[in-house]
Every structure is written in C-alpha cells, then in structure tokens.
Design an enzyme around this catalytic site. Structure first.
Site, PDB file in Angstrom:
ATOM      1  N   ARG A  79      -5.534   6.000  -7.453  1.00  0.00           N
ATOM      2  CA  ARG A  79      -5.296   7.444  -7.498  1.00  0.00           C
ATOM      3  C   ARG A  79      -5.216   7.944  -8.941  1.00  0.00           C
ATOM      4  NH1 ARG A  79      -0.016   7.817  -3.926  1.00  0.00           N
ATOM      5  NH2 ARG A  79      -0.261  10.058  -4.340  1.00  0.00           N
ATOM      6  N   LEU A 138       0.869  -1.178   0.000  1.00  0.00           N
ATOM      7  CA  LEU A 138       0.000   0.000   0.000  1.00  0.00           C
ATOM      8  C   LEU A 138       0.904   1.225   0.000  1.00  0.00           C
ATOM      9  CD1 LEU A 138      -2.716  -0.896   2.690  1.00  0.00           C
ATOM     10  CD2 LEU A 138      -2.955  -0.975   0.198  1.00  0.00           C
ATOM     11  N   ASP A 139       0.468   2.288  -0.668  1.00  0.00           N
ATOM     12  CA  ASP A 139       1.229   3.528  -0.647  1.00  0.00           C
ATOM     13  C   ASP A 139       1.404   4.013   0.787  1.00  0.00           C
ATOM     14  OD1 ASP A 139       1.263   3.491  -3.400  1.00  0.00           O
ATOM     15  OD2 ASP A 139      -0.359   4.953  -3.638  1.00  0.00           O
ATOM     16  N   LYS A 140       2.428   4.796   0.994  1.00  0.00           N
ATOM     17  CA  LYS A 140       2.733   5.311   2.333  1.00  0.00           C
ATOM     18  C   LYS A 140       1.514   5.939   3.000  1.00  0.00           C
ATOM     19  CE  LYS A 140       5.569   8.819   4.661  1.00  0.00           C
ATOM     20  NZ  LYS A 140       6.622   9.853   4.488  1.00  0.00           N
TER      21      LYS A 140
END
Length: 332
Positions: free
Chosen positions: A266, A160-162
C-alpha cells in the site's frame, strides 16, 4: 500493528463481559466510601478508591452490571458519597482474553501435520491487538485447532492487514514455525499479491524504500518521513490496464514481496503515485464499487518443513474484488 492501526473500531470492555443484565459471579470486592470524600459520580469516586484500574475500565464494569451501590446495580453518573457501600466484581482485561478460542469463519486451503494454509477473508483481523482483542483469525485458529495453544502466536508466521484478503501459512508446531520464519527471513518464501491501483503503471519495476511509522500521522506508515525505518522491497508488474467512469484509469498490478513490512504494498504503490482503490489512508478513492483496499494475496509457496519439498498454493480474488474488476473496462 498492521491489522489494527488503520481505522480499527474501538470497543468497550462490556462487549467482552456479557450482557449488561448478567448477574456478576464470584466474591465481590467491598469498598466503603470513607468519611471526608466529596460526593461525586460513581465512576469518578471509584477511580479514586481503586487506582489500579483505569476510569474507562471501571465505567465498563459499571455498565456491565459488575458494580453495585448499597445492594443495587450502579449507574456511571449516579452520585455516591461517604458511607455508601460499593461492591465490585473485577473483570479480566480484554487483552487477558485475547488468546481464547472463538468460532471465527475462515477458509482452509490445505493442511499437513506441520502447517495450515488459510485464505483469510477481508475484514478479519489476523492477531489480537488494541481495539481488536477478540474475533480475530488467531481466536478462530485456536477454536478449530486446539493444539495451536502450545505454539507461539497460535502458529501465525506472517500477517495480512485487516482489509487485505488471501493466503497465509500457519505453523502447527514450534519446529515448523522456526522453519517457516527462517524462510521469511531468508526471503525464500514466495508471496504474490494482486492489487488494483489508480492510474496506469507503464512498466514493471522495483520499489526499494525503507518504511517506518509516519512521524506526523501515527496510523500511517511512510517512506517520506519514517520513524525507525526498516528495509522494504516490493517488485511490481502491470497485468492489465483499464478505465472506469467516473474514476479514471486503473491498473491491475502483480506485486511480489521480498520483505514484509506493515502496509508495504500500500505504501510503496502510493509512493509511486498509484495508491490502491479505496485505500483512503494512502490517498486511494472508493471507485468502481470498491469498499476496501483492493489487495489480495493470491499465491504462496514455501519449502515444506515436513520434507515434501516446495509446496505452492493459489486463491482466486474474493467476490467483492471480482465485482470491482468486472466493472472496469480493460484494454485489450
């Protein structure tokens, strides 16, 4: 790349080497500045004498107290010249320490002998990489589950992205990892996300557009001008629509991934003209109190490698996302 590419803070080497006044340990490498060398800054002279190390790396060693000149701690800008004795205590590169166990906070939703389901908090990088060689979820997993040192990538199957929160599955052995990776490849692992996006999405749909790195802005991914694009499919459906002042219309969107590309949701929602709240990299604005991209991995299901059949998990949005939701006037 996904966790570090966008807005990751760069850190200097000395942040991993202890306090600047620590006494260096072990035997130093001794260097005498040779005759004929032009007097210059310590870091510059040392870079010429030790070409295998970058100047920035040497500066970090100097600032951390790991370089002495004529018996005294050196300074980056001090002048050294022929005859000066330099003692250097070489330090490991940060990437060499990337897989070290560290006490990192994260919640465990459930676990078995074969897997661990984690609820990753926003702000935590999943895997070490450029700019984030320490303090990642991987480091925390190794600390809490030492046996993961024997599994590739400490058992991490997907990322998962930060600044994305939510559910991830981690394999506890190589057999389980292979099983779970194959489910991802076969698109049989179910991953459902909740997003808060600008504007009102009229109806459910699917984005089927390959994603690659943006040819003009390397920290971004793109569907318009991608470099080496890979297939990417996102299914989405509006859950409810609302309004916030100032800021305008907002849609709570449920997204399901068929593929797992960097920044996929996103990028895909932004390509529809509906970027996520506070996702400034893709055109989102920080409204309704949102301080990070409003994206949460809320549901996960997969076939248990241990033979229990399909297992399902859910995680409510974290407090920061809940506050944003509560500040929006939702339509009935």
């Amino acid at each position: 790349m996904s966790d570090t590419a966008a807005g990751a803070d760069l850190v200097s080497d000395d942040e991993f080497l202890g306090l600047p006044d620590e006494n260096p340990r072990g035997e130093p490498q001794l260097v005498t500045v040779p005759e004929g060398t032009r007097a210059d800054r310590l870091d510059k002279v040392l870079a010429g004498l030790l070409p295998d190390h970058s100047r920035s790396r040497l500066q970090g060693w100097i600032e951390a107290g790991n370089v002495h000149v004529n018996g005294a701690p050196g300074k980056v800008r001090q002048t050294v010249g022929p005859g000066d004795e330099i003692a250097v205590w070489p330090q490991p590169a940060p990437e060499a320490l990337a897989f070290a166990p560290e006490p990192v906070e994260f919640a465990v939703v459930d676990e078995s002998a074969d897997w661990i389901v984690v609820n990753k908090p926003a702000g935590l990088v999943t895997h070490p990489g450029a700019g984030n060689w320490s303090g990642t979820l991987l480091n925390g997993l190794l600390y809490r589950y030492p046996e993961l040192a024997h599994v590739a990538r400490a058992g991490i199957v997907h990322r998962l992205d930060k600044d994305t929160s939510g559910l991830m599955v981690v394999a506890r052995n190589e057999t389980a990892q292979t099983h779970l990776v194959r489910q991802l490849q076969a698109r049989s692992m179910g991953r459902e996300y909740m997003a808060l996006a600008h504007g009102w999405l009229a109806a459910a749909g699917k984005v089927d557009r390959p994603i690659g790195r943006d040819s003009r802005v390397p920290v971004r991914m793109s569907v318009e001008r991608p470099v080496a694009p890979k297939p990417a499919i996102t299914r989405y459906a509006p859950a409810r629509r609302g309004q916030v002042e100032p800021g305008g219309r907002v849609t709570e969107v449920v997204c399901r991934l068929e593929t797992g590309r960097t920044h996929q949701i996103r990028v895909h929602l932004a390509s529809l003209g509906h970027p996520l709240l506070a996702d400034t990299l893709y055109g989102g604005k920080a409204i309704a109190g949102a301080q990070r991209q409003m994206l949460h991995a809320r549901a996960l299901h997969f076939d248990d490698p241990g033979g229990r059949g399909e297992v399902e998990f859910a995680a409510a949005p974290p407090a920061d996302m809940t506050l944003v939701q509560e500040s929006i006037a939702w339509n009935a």
